[in-house]
Write a protein that holds these residues in place. Structure first.
Motif, short mmCIF file in Angstrom:
data_model
loop_
_atom_site.label_atom_id
_atom_site.label_comp_id
_atom_site.label_asym_id
_atom_site.label_seq_id
_atom_site.Cartn_x
_atom_site.Cartn_y
_atom_site.Cartn_z
N ALA A 43 0.74 -1.30 -0.12
CA ALA A 43 -0.06 -0.12 -0.01
C ALA A 43 0.72 1.19 -0.05
N ARG A 47 -2.05 6.83 0.99
CA ARG A 47 -3.24 6.16 1.43
C ARG A 47 -3.24 5.62 2.74
N ARG A 48 -2.12 4.97 3.11
CA ARG A 48 -2.18 4.51 4.48
C ARG A 48 -2.18 5.43 5.77
N ALA A 51 -6.00 6.68 5.60
CA ALA A 51 -6.70 5.80 6.38
C ALA A 51 -6.50 5.83 7.92
N SER A 96 -9.41 -5.21 7.64
CA SER A 96 -9.11 -3.65 7.31
C SER A 96 -10.00 -2.89 8.36
N LYS A 100 -9.09 2.12 6.15
CA LYS A 100 -8.57 1.38 4.97
C LYS A 100 -9.66 0.80 4.13
N ARG A 101 -10.71 0.26 4.59
CA ARG A 101 -11.66 -0.04 3.48
C ARG A 101 -11.98 1.02 2.51
N LEU A 105 -7.58 -0.62 1.04
CA LEU A 105 -6.44 -1.20 1.66
C LEU A 105 -6.81 -2.35 2.60
N ARG A 106 -6.01 -3.32 2.88
CA ARG A 106 -6.15 -4.58 3.82
C ARG A 106 -4.79 -4.87 4.58
N GLN A 152 0.40 -4.25 4.67
CA GLN A 152 -0.73 -3.51 4.23
C GLN A 152 -0.55 -3.34 2.54
N ARG A 154 -2.58 -3.25 -1.27
CA ARG A 154 -3.88 -2.69 -2.06
C ARG A 154 -4.86 -3.76 -2.07
#
Length: 155
Positions: A43, A47-48, A51, A96, A100-101, A105-106, A152, A154
């Motif tokens: 990820a 984005r992390r 989140a 997630s 994250k959702r 991401l997960r 983590q 995508r």
């Protein structure tokens, strides 16, 4: 080596200097057997952080509205507890958090499977301590993920 190369390597950092000398670091996640891009790849940091911001905002709203009864200082303390419970429940069950959702991401184990309860607890507690999350390896995994043997990715 002339002075321009020395200054360039100093400004670019140790990784760029090592790459100029022929070191091959590969892409993020290559050592873990993950694809370079697309679903299942490591990820991106933006984005992390996004989140994490969403999850913290949700935790603050829940803490302020339901637990702290309008006390801002107490809301910050309660938000830590809400964040921990939210992380334990959501990462432990669906992989997630809400943030994250939303950002696609997960969290998975290094082996590609779901994290067990002990690994989710280790990861979540270390994440609350903040410092382990700021110590990264070359795959952009925080110490909290390394110790929990998690990554983590995508969705």
């Amino acid at each position: 080596m002339d002075n321009r190369q020395a200054i360039g390597s100093w400004l670019s950092g140790p990784r760029a200097a090592a790459e100029q000398m022929g070191a091959d670091f590969g892409y993020r996640g290559e050592r873990l057997g993950l694809p370079q891009e697309g679903p299942g790849s490591v990820a991106p940091l933006g984005r992390r952080f996004g989140a994490l911001f969403i999850d913290w905002a949700v935790s603050m709203v829940i803490a302020y509205g339901l637990l702290a009864r309008g006390d801002q200082q107490a809301a910050g303390n309660w938000a830590l507890a809400v964040f921990l419970v939210m992380s334990l429940l959501t990462v432990g069950t669906v992989g997630s958090t809400p943030g994250k959702r939303l950002l696609g991401l997960r969290v998975i184990g290094e082996d590609g499977g779901r994290l067990g309860l002990v690994r989710v607890v280790v990861r979540s507690v270390l994440l609350l301590l903040v410092i382990p999350a700021l110590v990264w390896d070359r795959d952009s995994r925080g110490l909290h993920d390394r110790l929990a043997r998690a990554v983590q990715v995508r969705s």
